[in-house]
Design a protein around this motif. Structure first.
Motif, PDB file in Angstrom:
ATOM      1  N   MET A 148       0.848  -1.182   0.000  1.00 44.34           N
ATOM      2  CA  MET A 148       0.000   0.000   0.000  1.00 44.34           C
ATOM      3  C   MET A 148       0.896   1.249   0.000  1.00 44.34           C
ATOM      4  N   THR A 149       0.856   2.005  -1.052  1.00 45.77           N
ATOM      5  CA  THR A 149       1.766   3.135  -1.223  1.00 45.77           C
ATOM      6  C   THR A 149       1.209   4.466  -0.738  1.00 45.77           C
ATOM      7  N   ASP A 150       0.007   4.478  -0.203  1.00 45.08           N
ATOM      8  CA  ASP A 150      -0.630   5.740   0.210  1.00 45.08           C
ATOM      9  C   ASP A 150       0.199   6.540   1.199  1.00 45.08           C
ATOM     10  N   GLN A 151       1.015   5.878   1.983  1.00 47.05           N
ATOM     11  CA  GLN A 151       1.810   6.607   2.968  1.00 47.05           C
ATOM     12  C   GLN A 151       2.994   7.330   2.334  1.00 47.05           C
ATOM     13  N   TRP A 152       3.378   6.971   1.105  1.00 45.35           N
ATOM     14  CA  TRP A 152       4.540   7.582   0.455  1.00 45.35           C
ATOM     15  C   TRP A 152       4.208   8.387  -0.792  1.00 45.35           C
ATOM     16  N   ILE A 153       3.023   8.164  -1.353  1.00 47.50           N
ATOM     17  CA  ILE A 153       2.748   8.739  -2.671  1.00 47.50           C
ATOM     18  C   ILE A 153       1.288   9.183  -2.796  1.00 47.50           C
ATOM     19  N   THR A 154       1.107  10.361  -3.420  1.00 54.90           N
ATOM     20  CA  THR A 154      -0.228  10.819  -3.788  1.00 54.90           C
ATOM     21  C   THR A 154      -0.161  11.326  -5.226  1.00 54.90           C
ATOM     22  N   PHE A 155      -1.283  11.250  -5.896  1.00 51.27           N
ATOM     23  CA  PHE A 155      -1.379  11.688  -7.281  1.00 51.27           C
ATOM     24  C   PHE A 155      -2.447  12.768  -7.404  1.00 51.27           C
ATOM     25  N   SER A 156      -2.178  13.745  -8.255  1.00 47.73           N
ATOM     26  CA  SER A 156      -3.156  14.775  -8.576  1.00 47.73           C
ATOM     27  C   SER A 156      -2.730  15.412  -9.900  1.00 47.73           C
ATOM     28  N   LYS A 157      -3.393  16.488 -10.261  1.00 45.71           N
ATOM     29  CA  LYS A 157      -3.031  17.234 -11.467  1.00 45.71           C
ATOM     30  C   LYS A 157      -2.498  18.597 -11.061  1.00 45.71           C
ATOM     31  N   PHE A 158      -1.563  19.107 -11.840  1.00 49.28           N
ATOM     32  CA  PHE A 158      -1.059  20.470 -11.675  1.00 49.28           C
ATOM     33  C   PHE A 158      -1.039  21.044 -13.075  1.00 49.28           C
ATOM     34  N   GLY A 159      -2.053  21.838 -13.402  1.00 51.43           N
ATOM     35  CA  GLY A 159      -2.208  22.286 -14.777  1.00 51.43           C
ATOM     36  C   GLY A 159      -2.500  21.077 -15.642  1.00 51.43           C
ATOM     37  N   ASP A 160      -1.740  20.914 -16.722  1.00 52.59           N
ATOM     38  CA  ASP A 160      -1.953  19.762 -17.596  1.00 52.59           C
ATOM     39  C   ASP A 160      -0.972  18.622 -17.320  1.00 52.59           C
ATOM     40  N   ALA A 161      -0.255  18.713 -16.215  1.00 53.74           N
ATOM     41  CA  ALA A 161       0.724  17.685 -15.861  1.00 53.74           C
ATOM     42  C   ALA A 161       0.192  16.777 -14.756  1.00 53.74           C
ATOM     43  N   GLU A 162       0.636  15.549 -14.785  1.00 51.14           N
ATOM     44  CA  GLU A 162       0.374  14.628 -13.676  1.00 51.14           C
ATOM     45  C   GLU A 162       1.330  14.994 -12.555  1.00 51.14           C
ATOM     46  N   LEU A 163       0.811  15.181 -11.358  1.00 53.74           N
ATOM     47  CA  LEU A 163       1.637  15.529 -10.202  1.00 53.74           C
ATOM     48  C   LEU A 163       1.734  14.318  -9.289  1.00 53.74           C
ATOM     49  N   VAL A 164       2.974  13.886  -9.066  1.00 57.19           N
ATOM     50  CA  VAL A 164       3.262  12.771  -8.174  1.00 57.19           C
ATOM     51  C   VAL A 164       3.994  13.360  -6.968  1.00 57.19           C
ATOM     52  N   ARG A 165       3.401  13.245  -5.788  1.00 58.26           N
ATOM     53  CA  ARG A 165       4.039  13.755  -4.564  1.00 58.26           C
ATOM     54  C   ARG A 165       4.535  12.571  -3.748  1.00 58.26           C
ATOM     55  N   LEU A 166       5.841  12.561  -3.513  1.00 56.08           N
ATOM     56  CA  LEU A 166       6.439  11.532  -2.676  1.00 56.08           C
ATOM     57  C   LEU A 166       6.741  12.132  -1.311  1.00 56.08           C
ATOM     58  N   SER A 167       6.642  11.323  -0.267  1.00 55.43           N
ATOM     59  CA  SER A 167       6.949  11.806   1.073  1.00 55.43           C
ATOM     60  C   SER A 167       7.525  10.689   1.922  1.00 55.43           C
ATOM     61  N   GLY A 168       8.145  11.086   3.018  1.00 61.47           N
ATOM     62  CA  GLY A 168       8.736  10.115   3.930  1.00 61.47           C
ATOM     63  C   GLY A 168      10.050   9.578   3.401  1.00 61.47           C
ATOM     64  N   GLU A 169      10.334   8.337   3.748  1.00 62.00           N
ATOM     65  CA  GLU A 169      11.582   7.694   3.345  1.00 62.00           C
ATOM     66  C   GLU A 169      11.374   6.892   2.065  1.00 62.00           C
ATOM     67  N   ILE A 170      12.214   7.152   1.078  1.00 69.47           N
ATOM     68  CA  ILE A 170      12.179   6.405  -0.175  1.00 69.47           C
ATOM     69  C   ILE A 170      13.487   5.616  -0.222  1.00 69.47           C
ATOM     70  N   ASP A 171      13.355   4.298  -0.086  1.00 70.97           N
ATOM     71  CA  ASP A 171      14.560   3.478   0.028  1.00 70.97           C
ATOM     72  C   ASP A 171      14.333   2.098  -0.586  1.00 70.97           C
ATOM     73  N   ILE A 193       6.752   1.767  -5.022  1.00 65.23           N
ATOM     74  CA  ILE A 193       6.499   3.146  -5.436  1.00 65.23           C
ATOM     75  C   ILE A 193       6.654   3.280  -6.950  1.00 65.23           C
ATOM     76  N   GLY A 194       7.701   2.693  -7.486  1.00 61.32           N
ATOM     77  CA  GLY A 194       7.932   2.753  -8.926  1.00 61.32           C
ATOM     78  C   GLY A 194       6.787   2.153  -9.719  1.00 61.32           C
ATOM     79  N   ARG A 195       6.307   0.996  -9.295  1.00 54.50           N
ATOM     80  CA  ARG A 195       5.181   0.350  -9.993  1.00 54.50           C
ATOM     81  C   ARG A 195       3.930   1.218  -9.945  1.00 54.50           C
TER      82      ARG A 195
END
Length: 114
Positions: free
Chosen positions: A1-24, A31-33
């Motif tokens: 479950m990636t909800d704790q590290w990643i959220t998706f939304s739009k920023f203008g016409d771009a896909e916005l991927v927000r990562l947070s916490g520890e990425i290791d 996260i990549g998948r």
């Protein structure tokens, strides 16, 4: 479950991927998948790393692969790293491509629009 590290939304016409916490090594594959599944149809991608608290070599490899794959598909992407912080420091120490790093979302989106 990636909800704790990643959220998706739009920023203008771009896909916005927000990562947070520890990425290791423990979560970079998952996260990549999730990112690849979400951005398949996107022409422009912004990846916001400003709330990442730790980024190891597996996270750097993930970002390098994402940027490379998007470029190979003719898609534009930028990494938003802020002016300081763990993600920016790690990417700079690894001599990551400066041409895809931006300090804030507005600048990153403007670069994608060019």
């Amino acid at each position: 479950m990636t909800d704790q590290w990643i959220t998706f939304s739009k920023f203008g016409d771009a896909e916005l991927v927000r990562l947070s916490g520890e990425i290791d090594m423990a979560n970079s594959g998952e996260i990549g998948r999730a990112i690849v599944n979400r951005i398949r149809e996107s022409g422009k991608v912004l990846i916001d790393l400003t709330t990442v608290s730790f980024l190891d070599s597996a996270g750097v490899r993930l970002l390098d692969a994402l940027i490379g794959d998007l470029a190979a598909q003719g898609k534009r992407a930028r990494l938003v790293v802020g002016e300081r912080g763990p993600a920016r420091m790690t990417l700079q120490l690894c001599a990551f491509r400066e041409d895809v790093l931006e300090t804030d979302l507005d600048r990153a989106a403007a670069e994608l629009g060019r």
